[in-house]
Design a protein around this motif. Sequence first.
Motif, short mmCIF file in Angstrom:
data_model
loop_
_atom_site.label_atom_id
_atom_site.label_comp_id
_atom_site.label_asym_id
_atom_site.label_seq_id
_atom_site.Cartn_x
_atom_site.Cartn_y
_atom_site.Cartn_z
N LEU A 258 0.57 -1.10 8.91
CA LEU A 258 -0.51 -0.67 8.04
C LEU A 258 -0.94 -1.72 7.02
CD1 LEU A 258 0.97 2.84 7.31
CD2 LEU A 258 -0.74 2.27 9.03
N ALA A 259 -0.57 -3.03 7.28
CA ALA A 259 -0.97 -4.07 6.32
C ALA A 259 -2.45 -4.37 6.49
CB ALA A 259 -0.16 -5.32 6.55
N PRO A 260 -3.17 -4.74 5.43
CA PRO A 260 -4.60 -5.09 5.56
C PRO A 260 -4.76 -6.32 6.45
CG PRO A 260 -3.75 -5.54 3.34
CD PRO A 260 -2.67 -4.85 4.09
N ALA B 275 9.31 7.99 4.36
CA ALA B 275 8.34 6.90 4.50
C ALA B 275 9.02 5.55 4.32
CB ALA B 275 7.23 7.07 3.46
N ARG C 168 2.83 3.54 -3.88
CA ARG C 168 2.62 5.01 -3.92
C ARG C 168 3.94 5.76 -3.73
NH1 ARG C 168 -1.52 2.25 -2.43
NH2 ARG C 168 -3.59 2.84 -3.16
N VAL C 169 4.82 5.20 -2.91
CA VAL C 169 6.15 5.82 -2.74
C VAL C 169 6.88 5.84 -4.08
CG1 VAL C 169 8.46 5.41 -1.80
CG2 VAL C 169 6.48 5.39 -0.28
N MET D 275 7.98 15.85 -2.31
CA MET D 275 7.49 14.50 -2.62
C MET D 275 8.61 13.47 -2.46
SD MET D 275 5.15 15.68 -5.82
CE MET D 275 4.99 14.10 -6.61
N VAL E 95 9.63 13.13 1.37
CA VAL E 95 8.63 12.36 2.13
C VAL E 95 8.68 10.88 1.73
CG1 VAL E 95 6.16 12.09 2.59
CG2 VAL E 95 7.15 14.37 2.47
N SER E 96 8.92 10.64 0.46
CA SER E 96 9.04 9.24 0.00
C SER E 96 10.20 8.54 0.70
CB SER E 96 9.26 9.19 -1.51
OG SER E 96 8.18 9.76 -2.18
N ALA F 191 0.83 -1.21 0.00
CA ALA F 191 0.00 0.00 0.00
C ALA F 191 0.86 1.25 0.00
CB ALA F 191 -0.92 -0.01 1.22
N TRP F 192 2.00 1.19 0.70
CA TRP F 192 2.92 2.32 0.72
C TRP F 192 3.88 2.25 -0.46
CZ3 TRP F 192 3.43 6.75 3.45
CH2 TRP F 192 2.59 6.92 4.55
N VAL G 177 5.66 5.98 -7.12
CA VAL G 177 5.12 7.03 -8.00
C VAL G 177 5.57 8.42 -7.51
CG1 VAL G 177 3.02 8.15 -8.83
CG2 VAL G 177 3.14 5.65 -8.66
N ALA G 178 5.40 8.65 -6.21
CA ALA G 178 5.72 9.98 -5.67
C ALA G 178 7.21 10.30 -5.82
CB ALA G 178 5.31 10.07 -4.20
#
Lengths: 148, 621
Positions: A135-137, A126, A78-79, A119, A122-123, A74-75, A81-82
């Motif tokens: 933060l895993a589902p 993170a 997105r990391v 960006m 922060v990447s 999940a991170w 891409v950012a």
Amino acid sequence: MSPERHLRLSVGLVAVFLAMGLWLEAMIGLRLGGWVDDELRREFLRLGHAHGGLLGLVNVALAYALERLRTPAAWATRVRVAAWLGALLVGVGFVAGGLLHGPTDPGLPVLVVPAGALMLVVSLVATALVRPGDLAPPDVAARASEQR
Amino acid sequence: MRDHESDGARARRWLYGPAIAWFALVGLGLLATALDGDAWGSLDRSRSAVAGSSACRSCHPAAYESWRRTYHRTMTQRAGPPEVVLAPFAGESIDYLGFRATLTGGAAAPRIVITPAGGGPPTLEADVVMTVGSHRYQQYLARLDRGGGPEEVWRLPVAWHIGERRWIHLNAAFLEPEGAHGDASEYLRHLSRWNDNCALCHNTDPVPGLQDSGEYHTRVGELGIACEACHGHGSAHVARHQNPLRRMLGARDPGDGSIAHPGRLSPGTESGVCGRCHGNRISADVDAVLREGDGFVPGEALADVSRPIFLGSSVASDPEGTRALFAQRFWPDGTPRLSAYEYQGLLLSPCYQEEAPGGLGCNHCHDMHGARPELQVRAGMEGDAACLSCHDRDALGGGDRPGGHGGHGGRVTCYQCHMPRTTYGLLQGMISHRITSPDPGALVGRGDQPDACTQCHVDRSRTWAAEAMAGLGLAGTSPTRAPAAVESWASRVVLDLVGGDPIQRGLATHALARPEATGADAGARMAWLVDALEDEYPALRWMAWRALKRLAAEPSAVAPDRRAEVTAALAEFDTLAEPSERLVIIDRLRAALGAGAFAARPERREQLQEQQERVILWIGE
């Protein structure tokens, strides 16, 4: 963004901004007026070339780090891409700011540089802070627990 | 699944939130700046204060560096730093008019002591506090209270000639007779007050500060000619541009109303910026100038605060006296004949276009931020290029081709005919800034003004020049007067050299040593120039001495067996020495170089000199 695509795009970013160095060298060699006579343009094109190339390398390192640290998907997606977008904005922002500069300052496109830098920073933060189990589902966390 | 999506949203928020916040902040900043009335449009620049050149540097580094190289920057400097004072001040002494000036202290603490040659208390002792000039010669200033209070600063009577590396006395830098031997007032004739004279054109934003008490509290925005002398006071501009978003949004806005940009002004207005100092003028309110400065705001009309001096100008308080005084500065046709009247020359030129965008003004040919500080000619405007940027060479008949326009081919430039060296300044001939076409026919029978043709054809008469014009197919006035009787005696330049007024004599001297002088070999010209070493004006003796030195350097000028003698005599010659000492050397030069122009007919020389004595002029630098 998949890990493979991130790595390929990052290496591509390095290739583009390194290739830009050939253009800058050619302008020096040919003594092109728009380069030699324009100190502000020269400075910002150099900044774009250096930042784009180096931040492309940072992305290559980040791609490996995300795999190695097993950052949750999940991170991680997105990391990627950012971070890649951030590196692109910094490099392109400097270049466009230099090409479209005014008499004393770079042009308005340079304003995207701080956004890109934020960006990317922060990447990196993170990537450093988010652990594999964070933060895993729930279903993924349960399966991981069963496997253990 | 819902938790997974919320984790993704949280990641996006963290990853993109700061960047989005930055864009929001910048967007608001841009909007606020665009709508801020104070950030745009014109403002009352007369209320702005001087910011100083250092405030300009951070945004305009290239302009700052090009200005740093100019003689404008070093026009006035505070003494002390070793690179400022160019003279040695190592104990040299200059004997002149019965006084000895001794210079000591080195560059760090320069000092002058003037004593009578026969002994006695010093006539003047002073520490140098400032310098004026760094190009041709450097003058020195000292703080001396002579009734104007402790802030009174005076120019000292000796200066350092940079090109020749020699001290000169200022009586020999102005076109005027020597002065009486032993008379301190004559010796100190050019001990002049800086506060209400030099300060006004050699500094940025000068305020003489004359008080009702007679004291001076002089202030300058910056020593020398700095950014704000041409661009106007900059503090409002600096304040407006503290905001980087204003600078970025305004990048495409050429009309920022907080500062003057001479390159974007009309030719008339931008030329006024230069004309403030390069065009002597009469202020609308002299008393206000002495109190508060001239009030000129670059970018506004110079005519708002003053009017340029032309032939026929006068001052209401003494119309006749000032009209006669000003007339000395112009040739009879109104062309300025002194430097610092370049602005008037431009205004009188048919090429001058006051309001036409891109038309002829000072900026057309000159660039204050160019690569070469010498003359500050704009790149690409050197030589004929300045004229050819407007005039089509082929349409004019191809001036560079044999038989083309002017009939001289490529040997002669546009300048030589249309901007001849008929202006005197700073011990040399200078090009006229009034662009004209040569018309020697209009001057036949007159000896009161030089013409372009005979300044180069130094062996020819004016009648010859008028006839040559017709032969070359050039338009010109047919002579209406008969040639003067003296015209058959010698060439026009030689007649000027012997019988002209001081400016004519100086220009003739200069013309004879120019590389474009033609018709007489260097040896003959040297023989003529030796006579000028006897001139009663020390400045003209200096010019003749320097002209001889230049010609002596030409390989064919002096016979090989006499070269050493000529070189030695010129090295020993001192323009300020006593007449008897000078005559010894002049005789040696005559013996080596041959007789002068009127050696066979001395009565003609005497007649010309009598004519010269009737037109004695005392005139500025």
